[in-house]
Design an enzyme around this catalytic site. Structure first.
Site, PDB file in Angstrom:
ATOM      1  N   SER A 349      31.960 -11.963  72.763  1.00  0.00           N
ATOM      2  CA  SER A 349      32.740 -12.722  71.785  1.00  0.00           C
ATOM      3  C   SER A 349      34.161 -12.805  72.314  1.00  0.00           C
ATOM      4  CB  SER A 349      32.701 -12.014  70.427  1.00  0.00           C
ATOM      5  OG  SER A 349      33.234 -12.817  69.416  1.00  0.00           O
ATOM      6  N   ARG A 388      23.949  -4.389  75.984  1.00  0.00           N
ATOM      7  CA  ARG A 388      23.167  -5.595  75.750  1.00  0.00           C
ATOM      8  C   ARG A 388      22.828  -6.303  77.058  1.00  0.00           C
ATOM      9  NH1 ARG A 388      24.668  -8.300  69.867  1.00  0.00           N
ATOM     10  NH2 ARG A 388      24.575  -6.327  68.715  1.00  0.00           N
TER      11      ARG A 388
END
Length: 423
Positions: A349, A388
């Site tokens: 992000s 991730r």
């Protein structure tokens, strides 16, 4: 933090920005507190001026043999009034600061309108999603290999923790090293090793406090464990005035991150998607207002480059007004393809916060020889989430026999290991 002068000049625009986030108007209550605070300040200043004037007259009266008692009584009364006005002004200032500290940043004008993640707007896709017959999720792969142990982690720490062993632990380290090398060598970021615990002021400066305390872990010393390296990296410029020649500042760090996940009950309870502790490589930029939009694109490119080099399919979306974080004016999310889940999941992000954090931190800049200062613009982005990325590599590079191929770019970081097989 918001600029009160801008709010006073155009309260409708302020409330309009909040409305785009789906929030009620706040300008009326803010301006009421501001007006009462300023009235208390004015009253205090008037009383101070009269006290000074009366004090001078007392001396003159006594010198001339006049009765100074009425003036002395007035000064005593003024001192009491000043104390009350100071207390009122302080209380109103604190109440105003508390209110402003809970109001999120206003969205940039080009942020798409929407309520939640379903209204985010896709910018582009890179790579073709892997088509793997009977694709397994990372936790099934890792446990079958014998290098991912959730039971041991639960025995040590409870839910939402993981123990990695052997080549998977090495792969996690390799990913972080590769990301840092990419950002420092190719994109000019300076590697930083920051503290993992910060004071209230630092968590306040980047917007985690006071509104999101429940999402953080606090130590018995009063320090906060960092939820992301954004907090210490951005606060390195707190309470400072930077020269224009120093900007943009670009910093990166790989750190453990700690999150209470207070609002995540029942979500992603298996595996490594949502953990209390995880590694992330963070990027932070500090720049001038005229450079921040370009810096935002550049930061996003740096994060995308990591995924391109790893050969992981992804898409980049612009978050809508209802899905942005508290401090962000505009955010790009990068979502990596997970064949085990058959969907894209967020892995980075990248946000432009404008001067919102800078006002909270009192971080400014100025041109050489110029006395006037301006607030810097701050940006932050995941470059990327290491955990991730690990599970994305596992799922996209899985083989039918349960082994995992190592992406070519990581082989040198794995001491030549090209495939992870059961131990």
């Amino acid at each position: 933090m918001h600029d009160l002068r801008v709010l006073r000049d155009n309260p409708e625009a302020f409330d309009g920005g909040l409305a785009r986030r789906g929030l009620p108007p706040q300008s009326a209550v803010v301006l009421d507190l501001d007006a009462r605070r300023r009235a208390a300040q004015t009253a205090l200043q008037d009383m101070q001026a009269r006290r000074n004037e009366a004090s001078k007259l007392i001396g003159a009266y006594k010198k001339d043999g006049k009765d100074a008692q009425p003036l002395m009584d007035e000064v005593a009364s003024l001192k009491e009034g000043m104390a009350e006005a100071e207390a009122t002004e302080k209380a109103l200032s604190e109440e105003l600061d508390r209110l402003l500290s809970t109001i999120p940043n206003l969205p940039a004008t080009d942020v798409p309108q929407g309520k939640d993640e379903h209204d985010n707007v896709e910018r582009h896709r890179v790579g073709t999603p892997s088509v793997i017959e009977n694709a397994k999720e990372h936790f099934d792969l890792g446990e079958a290999l014998g290098f991912m142990d959730f039971s041991a982690a639960a025995k040590l720490s409870g839910a939402r923790f993981t123990v990695l062993k052997g080549p998977l632990a090495r792969l996690e380290r390799a990913l972080g090293d590769f990301m840092l090398d990419t950002h420092t060598r190719e994109f000019g970021y300076t590697e930083v090793s920051p503290p993992l615990m910060v004071r209230d002021e630092a968590a306040y400066g980047t917007g985690q406090l006071p509104k999101f305390a429940e999402d953080l872990f606090q130590t018995n010393t009063g320090h906060w464990l960092i939820p992301t390296a954004e907090v210490p990296l951005t606060n390195l410029v707190a309470d400072s005035i930077l020269d224009a020649e120093e900007l943009p500042l670009r910093m990166t760090a790989r750190t453990p991150c700690f999150r209470a996940e207070a609002g995540a009950a029942g979500r992603d309870t298996r595996g490594m998607i949502r953990q209390h502790q995880f590694y992330k490589v963070e990027m932070v930029s500090v720049t001038t207002p005229d450079q921040s939009a370009a810096e935002h694109e550049r930061m996003t490119e740096a994060a995308e480059t990591v995924l391109k080099r790893l050969g992981l399919p992804f898409r980049t979306v612009t978050l809508c007004t209802g899905d942005m974080g508290f401090s962000a004016a505009k955010t790009y999310d990068i979502e990596v393809w997970l064949p085990g889940q058959n969907m894209y999941r967020e892995i980075s992000s990248c946000s432009n916060c404008g001067d919102f954090q800078a006002r909270r931190m009192k971080a400014r800049w100025r041109n050489k020889g110029d006395k006037n200062t301006q607030f810097v613009h701050t940006l932050n982005g995941s470059g990327v989430a290491v955990g991730r990325a690990l599970l994305a590599v596992m799922e996209n590079y899985q083989e039918a026999d349960g082994s995992i191929r190592v992406p070519e770019v990581l082989v040198p970081y794995m001491n030549g290991l090209e495939r992870i097989v059961r131990g």
